[in-house]
Structures are given as C-alpha cells and as structure tokens.
Design a protein around this motif. Structure first.
Motif, mmCIF file in Angstrom:
data_model
loop_
_atom_site.group_PDB
_atom_site.id
_atom_site.type_symbol
_atom_site.label_atom_id
_atom_site.label_comp_id
_atom_site.label_asym_id
_atom_site.label_seq_id
_atom_site.Cartn_x
_atom_site.Cartn_y
_atom_site.Cartn_z
ATOM 1 N N GLU A 1 0.794 -1.220 0.000
ATOM 2 C CA GLU A 1 0.000 0.000 0.000
ATOM 3 C C GLU A 1 0.830 1.275 0.000
ATOM 4 O O GLU A 1 0.370 2.311 -0.477
ATOM 5 C CB GLU A 1 -0.928 0.005 1.212
ATOM 6 N N LEU A 2 2.060 1.220 0.517
ATOM 7 C CA LEU A 2 2.858 2.438 0.607
ATOM 8 C C LEU A 2 3.127 3.035 -0.771
ATOM 9 O O LEU A 2 3.233 4.246 -0.929
ATOM 10 C CB LEU A 2 4.184 2.157 1.317
ATOM 11 N N ILE A 3 3.231 2.201 -1.776
ATOM 12 C CA ILE A 3 3.453 2.719 -3.130
ATOM 13 C C ILE A 3 2.321 3.646 -3.533
ATOM 14 O O ILE A 3 2.527 4.781 -3.965
ATOM 15 C CB ILE A 3 3.558 1.556 -4.149
ATOM 16 N N ARG A 4 1.080 3.154 -3.385
ATOM 17 C CA ARG A 4 -0.064 3.942 -3.848
ATOM 18 C C ARG A 4 -0.337 5.132 -2.932
ATOM 19 O O ARG A 4 -0.808 6.177 -3.384
ATOM 20 C CB ARG A 4 -1.288 3.032 -3.923
ATOM 21 N N ALA A 5 -0.014 4.985 -1.650
ATOM 22 C CA ALA A 5 -0.361 6.032 -0.704
ATOM 23 C C ALA A 5 0.603 7.201 -0.718
ATOM 24 O O ALA A 5 0.197 8.342 -0.505
ATOM 25 C CB ALA A 5 -0.415 5.440 0.709
ATOM 26 N N SER A 6 1.895 6.940 -0.944
ATOM 27 C CA SER A 6 2.874 7.998 -0.757
ATOM 28 C C SER A 6 3.640 8.396 -2.007
ATOM 29 O O SER A 6 4.371 9.374 -1.991
ATOM 30 C CB SER A 6 3.886 7.591 0.319
ATOM 31 N N THR A 7 3.525 7.673 -3.085
ATOM 32 C CA THR A 7 4.267 7.999 -4.296
ATOM 33 C C THR A 7 3.336 8.004 -5.502
ATOM 34 O O THR A 7 3.132 6.979 -6.136
ATOM 35 C CB THR A 7 5.402 6.974 -4.524
ATOM 36 N N PRO A 8 2.749 9.146 -5.834
ATOM 37 C CA PRO A 8 1.854 9.221 -6.991
ATOM 38 C C PRO A 8 2.653 9.163 -8.289
ATOM 39 O O PRO A 8 2.914 10.176 -8.944
ATOM 40 C CB PRO A 8 1.158 10.572 -6.805
ATOM 41 N N TYR A 9 3.042 7.990 -8.644
ATOM 42 C CA TYR A 9 3.850 7.716 -9.834
ATOM 43 C C TYR A 9 2.992 6.855 -10.743
ATOM 44 O O TYR A 9 2.182 6.060 -10.253
ATOM 45 C CB TYR A 9 5.120 6.984 -9.403
ATOM 46 N N PRO A 10 3.112 6.967 -12.069
ATOM 47 C CA PRO A 10 2.215 6.214 -12.956
ATOM 48 C C PRO A 10 2.119 4.736 -12.578
ATOM 49 O O PRO A 10 3.118 4.010 -12.649
ATOM 50 C CB PRO A 10 2.863 6.401 -14.330
ATOM 51 N N PRO A 11 0.960 4.278 -12.136
ATOM 52 C CA PRO A 11 0.848 2.894 -11.646
ATOM 53 C C PRO A 11 1.171 1.857 -12.705
ATOM 54 O O PRO A 11 1.659 0.781 -12.374
ATOM 55 C CB PRO A 11 -0.615 2.803 -11.183
ATOM 56 N N GLU A 12 0.923 2.173 -13.973
ATOM 57 C CA GLU A 12 1.216 1.183 -15.011
ATOM 58 C C GLU A 12 2.718 0.933 -15.124
ATOM 59 O O GLU A 12 3.153 -0.181 -15.471
ATOM 60 C CB GLU A 12 0.650 1.622 -16.363
ATOM 61 N N ARG A 13 3.533 1.940 -14.820
ATOM 62 C CA ARG A 13 4.985 1.751 -14.871
ATOM 63 C C ARG A 13 5.450 0.898 -13.695
ATOM 64 O O ARG A 13 6.357 0.074 -13.829
ATOM 65 C CB ARG A 13 5.689 3.114 -14.860
ATOM 66 N N LEU A 14 4.849 1.106 -12.552
ATOM 67 C CA LEU A 14 5.175 0.265 -11.398
ATOM 68 C C LEU A 14 4.696 -1.167 -11.612
ATOM 69 O O LEU A 14 5.413 -2.126 -11.349
ATOM 70 C CB LEU A 14 4.534 0.847 -10.130
#
Length: 301
Positions: free
Chosen positions: A14-27
């Motif tokens: 969850e920390l990815i989505r909560a704290s780093t608004p980075y293009p989710p498709e790249r992640l």
C-alpha cells in the motif's frame, strides 16, 4: 490469505499507492512474474532487470577474493531508464541532507524494480548473498551545494551495492568512489563508523590514517556501473561536477544487505542447514550487538 499476502509485500504494498503518486502502469510492469517463485524471471514481459551478459560468476569470485568488484552495464537498458526516470519524476526525495536529497523506503522509494533486482541478485550471486537479506536501500541525488559528495564513512551492513544512474553526458568531471581497504573494528557502533566530521581537517587526518593502514581502490564514475564491496569498508565520494544539477543531477542507487557483525564470522557449514543456518547465525550475531550499532543504518552513501 489476502492479509498475509499484503504483509509479505510489506513496503511494496500500500505504501506505493499512498505515498508515491507515480504512474501505476509503470510500477505494475515491474511486478510481472514477481510472485511466481524464486526462479521466475521478473520485469516487463518476464525480463530480468539485471544484465544477463555480465559474467556474474567472475564478479562473485572477485568479491570473495578481494572484498570488492566492479560490474559495468549492471542493469538492462530498460531497467536503467526506468530507474533514471523514477529518480527524476517520483516525489519521494523527502530526506534533506547537506548538499543532496535522499529517497528512502519510508519516503516512498518502493519501486518494485528494486525487489526484482534483489531476487535476481540472489540467483546470480548466491555465495555473496547467502544469509544477507536486503536491509535498506536509497536513491541520492545531489544539488549544486553537494559537489564534494559524501565524506569517509562505512555502512552497518554486510554487502553494499552502489550503482550510478546519471548519463555520462551530464558529467563534466569526477563522481566516482574511493573504497579503502581498512575495516573498522567489529565492535565499533554505527554512529562511530558513519558520521559527519566536524571539520575538513579532521576528515583529512582520518584519510591519512586509512592510507597508512592500507590501500584505496579508486573507481571512476560510469553510468550503470555497480561497485559491490564489503559494506563496512570505509569509502567516500570523489568530488564531481554535474553542471545541470536541476535536470540531470548525479544520482546513485544503494542497496545494503545483511549484518556487518555476522559478515565477519566464518560461513556456516553446508551440513548445518545451508541458507537457514546462515540466517540464524546472522540473527544471533545481531542480537548480541549493542542497540546503538543495530540502529546504525540511516546516514550516507
């Protein structure tokens, strides 16, 4: 089961989505096949993020014999470009130091590519990685005020991977790494081996003492070059000039593995349980060390 899976993912959940608004498709692209087992390929389309053309057996032998090895073209071109883009675009550089910005896991630096690379390293360098789980990682990028890089220090870990990400065209001079052959005493705490010197003269005197006691390996800067060394060898940045520090700053990725005290112990016998015995030895050594040393993760590279 779903809760257990989320706990296993830890910071990569969850920390990815909560704290780093980075293009989710790249992640998401770098999560491909990441849960398919230890032997699975990882990355976009199942591609390993590490360069398969590297002679990993040679690198492992050099590390074992000399405590340091240098691997060029460490990441695949796709993985390198993704990390470079992430370091420029992701709003996770929230740790402010004197002359540079840091992106630690707690800041939101939790790109799945890091986990993919770690799993690949465990397959490619099994003897180096055995008993040394990933402990901490970070990205550092330097401002105009940080041209001297980071001073002499050692890191409280067993194995250190330092990889440079900035294109060669952005560099005017310097930017490499000096690794000294002198090890600090095993009983030295984290705050003793990883600190800022009060004055430049103090650091110069300490450097002279290291050179009297041993040698230094000077590794020149090169993009996608990894310097892999015993983590508590003293090391320091070489002064550098990257003229456009706003758009093309000097950026390095550091991965720390294992426990420094356990790394000084003889390796466990294969008959004693293999990797499980190595992990047990590491945990036991860590438990015996002072609390101050166990918490000495948080400064520089």
């Amino acid at each position: 089961p779903e809760d257990q899976a989320e706990l296993k993912r830890g910071l990569f959940g969850e920390l990815i989505r909560a704290s780093t608004p980075y293009p989710p498709e790249r992640l998401d692209a770098w999560r491909t096949a990441s849960s398919s087992g230890a032997g699975a390929a990882v990355g976009p389309g199942g591609v390993d993020p590490l360069n398969g053309a590297v002679d990993w057996a040679k690198a492992e032998q050099e590390y074992t014999e000399g405590k340091i090895t240098v691997v060029d073209d460490f990441f695949t071109p796709e993985a390198l470009e993704e990390l470079w883009r992430f370091s420029r675009e992701a709003p996770c550089f929230r740790t402010v130091r004197n002359g540079f910005l840091g992106a630690f896991p707690a800041d939101g630096n939790v790109h799945p590519l890091v986990l993919s690379a770690v799993r690949s390293l465990e397959r490619r360098m099994p003897n180096v990685m055995a008993g040394h789980p990933l402990g901490l990682w970070w990205l550092f990028k330097y401002t105009e005020a940080g041209r001297s890089g980071i001073g002499i220090h050692a890191d409280a870990a067993a194995v250190n991977f330092n990889v440079w990400l900035t294109p060669e065209s952005a560099r005017r001079s310097g930017g490499g790494l000096d690794v000294y052959t002198e090890l600090p005493p095993v009983e030295a705490g984290g705050c003793e081996i990883n600190k800022e010197f009060a004055t430049e003269e103090d650091e110069n005197r300490f450097r002279e003492s290291l050179l009297r006691a041993g040698d230094v390996r000077r590794v020149e800067y090169r993009r996608n070059r990894a310097v892999i060394f015993v983590s508590d060898l003293y090391h320091a940045s070489q002064p550098f000039e990257f003229p456009d520090s706003a758009e093309n700053p000097r950026v390095n990725l550091t991965l720390l593995f294992g426990d420094r005290a356990a790394s000084r112990q003889p390796p466990p016998l294969a008959s004693a349980g293999g990797a499980d015995a190595g992990l047990a030895a590491s945990d036991a050594a860590a438990a015996k060390r002072p609390r101050e040393e166990q918490s000495g993760w948080d400064l520089f590279d």
